[in-house]
Each structure stands twice: as structure tokens, then as C-alpha cells.
Design an enzyme around this catalytic site. Structure first.
Site, PDB file in Angstrom:
ATOM      1  N   LYS A 198       3.832 -15.186   1.981  1.00  0.00           N
ATOM      2  CA  LYS A 198       3.883 -16.074   0.812  1.00  0.00           C
ATOM      3  C   LYS A 198       5.357 -16.229   0.438  1.00  0.00           C
ATOM      4  O   LYS A 198       5.808 -15.792  -0.623  1.00  0.00           O
ATOM      5  CB  LYS A 198       3.083 -15.463  -0.347  1.00  0.00           C
ATOM      6  CG  LYS A 198       1.593 -15.387  -0.106  1.00  0.00           C
ATOM      7  CD  LYS A 198       0.863 -16.656  -0.505  1.00  0.00           C
ATOM      8  CE  LYS A 198       0.848 -16.820  -2.003  1.00  0.00           C
ATOM      9  NZ  LYS A 198       0.243 -18.114  -2.379  1.00  0.00           N
ATOM     10  N   ASP A 206      -4.930  -7.121   6.024  1.00  0.00           N
ATOM     11  CA  ASP A 206      -6.177  -6.441   5.676  1.00  0.00           C
ATOM     12  C   ASP A 206      -7.260  -7.497   5.391  1.00  0.00           C
ATOM     13  O   ASP A 206      -8.375  -7.447   5.929  1.00  0.00           O
ATOM     14  CB  ASP A 206      -5.906  -5.591   4.417  1.00  0.00           C
ATOM     15  CG  ASP A 206      -6.990  -4.575   4.154  1.00  0.00           C
ATOM     16  OD1 ASP A 206      -7.971  -4.526   4.920  1.00  0.00           O
ATOM     17  OD2 ASP A 206      -6.874  -3.822   3.169  1.00  0.00           O
ATOM     18  N   TYR A 238       0.825  -1.223   0.000  1.00  0.00           N
ATOM     19  CA  TYR A 238       0.000   0.000   0.000  1.00  0.00           C
ATOM     20  C   TYR A 238       0.853   1.266   0.000  1.00  0.00           C
ATOM     21  O   TYR A 238       0.353   2.353  -0.257  1.00  0.00           O
ATOM     22  CB  TYR A 238      -0.943   0.037   1.217  1.00  0.00           C
ATOM     23  CG  TYR A 238      -1.997  -1.057   1.233  1.00  0.00           C
ATOM     24  CD1 TYR A 238      -2.359  -1.711   0.060  1.00  0.00           C
ATOM     25  CD2 TYR A 238      -2.634  -1.427   2.403  1.00  0.00           C
ATOM     26  CE1 TYR A 238      -3.311  -2.714   0.066  1.00  0.00           C
ATOM     27  CE2 TYR A 238      -3.599  -2.428   2.423  1.00  0.00           C
ATOM     28  CZ  TYR A 238      -3.924  -3.064   1.250  1.00  0.00           C
ATOM     29  OH  TYR A 238      -4.873  -4.066   1.259  1.00  0.00           O
ATOM     30  N   ASP A 247      -2.367 -17.865   1.926  1.00  0.00           N
ATOM     31  CA  ASP A 247      -3.565 -18.419   1.275  1.00  0.00           C
ATOM     32  C   ASP A 247      -4.073 -19.639   2.055  1.00  0.00           C
ATOM     33  O   ASP A 247      -5.276 -19.792   2.290  1.00  0.00           O
ATOM     34  CB  ASP A 247      -3.314 -18.751  -0.204  1.00  0.00           C
ATOM     35  CG  ASP A 247      -2.028 -19.553  -0.429  1.00  0.00           C
ATOM     36  OD1 ASP A 247      -1.195 -19.642   0.505  1.00  0.00           O
ATOM     37  OD2 ASP A 247      -1.848 -20.093  -1.538  1.00  0.00           O
ATOM     38  N   ASP A 294     -10.283  -9.026   8.248  1.00  0.00           N
ATOM     39  CA  ASP A 294     -11.710  -8.895   7.919  1.00  0.00           C
ATOM     40  C   ASP A 294     -12.379 -10.264   7.915  1.00  0.00           C
ATOM     41  O   ASP A 294     -13.500 -10.430   8.399  1.00  0.00           O
ATOM     42  CB  ASP A 294     -11.893  -8.236   6.548  1.00  0.00           C
ATOM     43  CG  ASP A 294     -12.014  -6.721   6.667  1.00  0.00           C
ATOM     44  OD1 ASP A 294     -11.750  -6.197   7.774  1.00  0.00           O
ATOM     45  OD2 ASP A 294     -12.357  -6.066   5.673  1.00  0.00           O
TER      46      ASP A 294
END
Ligand code: NAD
Length: 363
Positions: A192, A248, A142, A224, A252
């Protein structure tokens, strides 16, 4: 010992739910003999209305001077269409995060027994769930440079860059390790590393720190797979540490395991100050909920649980934090519900009735 707190109620339901947190603070002063020096200021639309800016510089400075900040929520529909970005209420929280370098976001996902049926997963999978996601929030994709949309070879290309320095990984991992020591002693780091170099470095740094925390059992998981495991068997986790992007998404996802936005607290921690305490801001995950503001319908539990996190992580008042959490649990066990978590057979109560019930349960 006097603890200095700054309260920033904000907009919409922010002041209503902050009022209920204040009842708990008052109870702690009266019944537990704790002294708070409390100051309060404006942020968001309330600050724009009065001072023309979403948060004043002296409020940012005040956040550094106190032991912890308790924040409500910001955002008001009257500023939704404003042309100038610097007059948007939401800028208050973004500016505070940036200026205070709040790099670690802590989001617990705890399922109260009485609400296990509110989750979208089967209740036996989530009943008793109590996990914490630590997300790095100031670096990664980001913020990395270069970024932008460029013209190349006759077409546009969108560019973002995922970077992590050793020190950025280390400081968030330190917080996650320390939290694990205070909890069940299990830390899972997610990245990852199989396909990302920044992930490889992340794993190497986190792994390299484990000898400093011999009580913590460290594991690594590809993010993942982490997402799959969170819905398959969420109770296998205690503390999860991960980067900005994966955090993020995963935080959630984890929040939905608990069923309601009105129950979710959070903390964001910054660098250690000279007194050894972190710069820290505690706030509910939800926003200012303008659709229910001023109607006494807001659930104050996320705010009160944010206060419990403040007591535990910034003031080290573990016993009092536990008392507040237990009081919330008792009230829910009794079937008391604000409208957002009501079931057909529950008694629906107002924001202030919920606050009062929690204070009564503390006694
Ligand atoms: P929201 O979280 O405010 O509300 C989403 C839905 O959940 C609404 O239906 C609301 O009524 C309900 N809800 C939220 N909190 C509740 C509570 N405590 N009790 C009962 N119901 C609750 O999100 P939104 O509607 O997308 O945004 C509203 C405003 O809040 C916007 O201006 C947005 O920018 C702002 N916002 C601020 C923050 C923050 O201050 N950190 C975070 C998210 C959104």
C-alpha cells in the site's frame, strides 16, 4: 548424488499422509534411480509425549544439515488446554520458523481441471489457475516494536508497528524474482505504497531490482486492489510477492479459489547455506485434523504436492516434480476422491488407496 531429507510427520493425520509421501519417495528411488538419505524425527505432541518439548534443539539443528525438511502437521486435543505455552505442540512449527529464519512462505494456488467446480468462484474463472503467493513471514506488523496495550489519556491504546528494512524486502523479493524466472516470468508486487511509508520503500526496492531479472515482467498493485483482482480475474497472476500482513490475508483468499484444504501444499524458505541451497521446510497448509485422524479419511494430496515442491525448489528435480503433479492430476481426472473432495458420483477412497493410486499413475 544423494539427497538428504528429514521427515517430521507430527501428529494426527501427519503420520498417515507422510506414509503416502514415503511411497512416492520409494518409487523415485526405485524407478528414477535417485538416492535419498532419509531420517525421521518427532515433533509436536508426539515429541512432548516422548521428550517433554514440542521440538528438540538437535532436531532444529538437523533441519539445517539436510537438503530439505518435509513436515506433516502438529496439534493434539489433549494439549489444547495446557497452561504452559512451551508445552503446546504448535510451538514446534513456530520455533522451527523462528530458529531457521524461514522468511519466505510460498503458497501455490493451482486448480486441477477435474476440481474446477469445487471452487467458490465460477469454474471458467479458475479453470487452469496456477499462481504462487510469496509472503514475507519474519518481519512487518506482527513483529515490529513498539507493541502492546498502554494506558494513555484515560483510555487504553493498542499499538503495533509495521517495519521493513531494505534487506528484509530484498531477500524475499530475490526469491520471488527467481521463482518467476522458473515459471511464467510475471511478478506482481503488492503493498500500500499510496498510504504506507514501508509500502513506498517496498515498491522502491522491488522496482530497483528488476534490471537483475530481465526475463521477468514486473508490475505493482495496491494490496486492496490485489484482493479484488484475485476474485475478479485470478488468472492474470503468476507470482505475487507481498509482506507478512497482506500475504496472510491474500494467501488465504487465494487458497479458497482452489476449493479444498486437503490439496494445498506450501514451502517456507530461509537463508542460503554454504552449499548455495536454501534452508527449506515443506508442509501441507492444513493442520493435524484430529477429527478424522486414524480413520484413513485424510487426503494425502497436499502432502504429496508439498513433496513435489521440495523436489522442484530444493533438489532442482523439475522433471520428477512435474511427474508427481501430473500423477495427482491423472488420479483426479479418473474421478478418484478422498471424502473431503468427493462429489455424489465420485468413488471415495481411503488415504492409502489415494497414495497407491498416485504411485500407480507415476508408472
Ligand atoms: P485442520 O486443518 O487440522 O482441519 C480443518 C478441517 O479440515 C477439519 O475438518 C479437517 O478434518 C479437515 N482437513 C484438514 N486437512 C485435511 C486433509 N488432508 N484431508 C481431509 N480433510 C482435512 O485445522 P483445525 O481443525 O483448525 O486444527 C486442528 C489442529 O491442527 C489444531 O491443533 C491446530 O492447532 C493444528 N494446526 C496445525 C498446523 C500446522 O501443523 N502447520 C496448521 C493449522 C492447524
Amino acid at each position: 548424488m544423494t539427497y538428504k531429507l528429514l521427515l517430521l510427520p507430527g501428529d494426527g493425520i501427519g503420520p498417515e499422509i507422510m506414509m503416502e509421501a514415503k511411497k512416492v519417495l520409494l518409487w523415485l528411488e526405485k524407478k528414477q534411480g535417485i538416492t535419498f538419505e532419509i531420517s525421521e524425527d518427532l515433533v509436536g505432541a508426539a515429541s512432548i509425549d516422548q521428550h517433554n518439548v514440542p521440538v528438540r534443539d538437535d532436531v532444529v539443528e538437523a533441519c539445517r544439515q539436510v537438503d530439505a525438511v518435509l513436515f506433516g502437521a502438529v496439534g493434539h486435543p489433549k494439549y489444547d488446554g495446557v497452561e504452559y505455552y512451551d508445552r503446546r505442540p504448535e510451538l514446534a512449527i513456530l520455533k522451527l520458523r523462528k530458529e531457521l529464519d524461514l522468511f519466505a512462505n510460498l503458497r501455490p494456488a493451482k486448480v486441477f481441471g477435474a476440481l474446477a467446480n469445487a471452487s467458490s468462484l465460477k469454474s471458467d474463472l479458475v479453470s487452469g489457475l496456477d499462481l504462487m503467493i510469496v509472503r514475507e513471514t519474519t518481519a512487518g506488523v506482527y513483529f515490529g516494536e513498539p507493541r502492546g496495550i498502554e494506558q494513555r489519556d484515560g483510555q487504553r491504546i493498542g499499538i503495533n508497528t509495521h517495519t521493513y528494512t531494505e534487506s528484509e524486502i530484498k531477500r524475499v523479493a530475490e526469491i520471488a524474482y527467481s521463482l518467476s524466472e522458473q515459471r511464467a516470468g510475471k511478478l506482481c508486487s503488492m503493498e500500500k505504497a499510496n498510504v504506507m511509508d514501508a509500502g513506498k520503500l517496498w515498491r522502491e526496492i522491488v522496482e530497483g531490482m528488476k534490471s537483475d531479472y530481465p526475463q521477468v515482467e514486473l508490475s505493482h498493485m495496491y494490496a486492496d486492489n490485489g484482493a479484488m483482482q484475485l476474485v475478479r480475474q485470478p488468472k492474470q497472476f503468476d507470482v505475487i510477492v507481498t509482506d507478512n500482513l497482506f500475504g496472510d490475508l491474500l494467501s488465504d483468499l487465494a487458497s479458497q479459489l482452489t476449493g479444498s484444504l486437503g490439496l494445498l501444499p506450501s514451502a517456507t524458505l530461509g537463508p542460503k547455506k554454504s552449499d548455495g541451497k536454501f534452508v527449506a521446510l515443506y508442509e501441507p497448509v492444513h493442520g493435524s485434523a484430529p477429527d478424522i485422524a486414524g480413520q484413513g479419511k485424510a487426503n494425502p494430496i497436499a502432502m504429496i504436492l508439498s513433496l513435489a515442491m521440495l523436489l522442484k525448489y530444493s533438489l532442482k528435480l523439475d522433471k520428477e516434480a512435474e511427474m508427481v503433479e501430473k500423477a495427482v492430476e491423472n488420479v483426479l481426472d479418473k474421478g478418484l476422491r478422498t471424502a473431503d473432495i468427493a462429489t455424489p458420483d465420485s468413488k471415495v477412497i481411503s488415504t492409502s488407496e489415494m497414495g497407491d493410486a498416485i504411485v500407480t499413475a507415476l508408472n
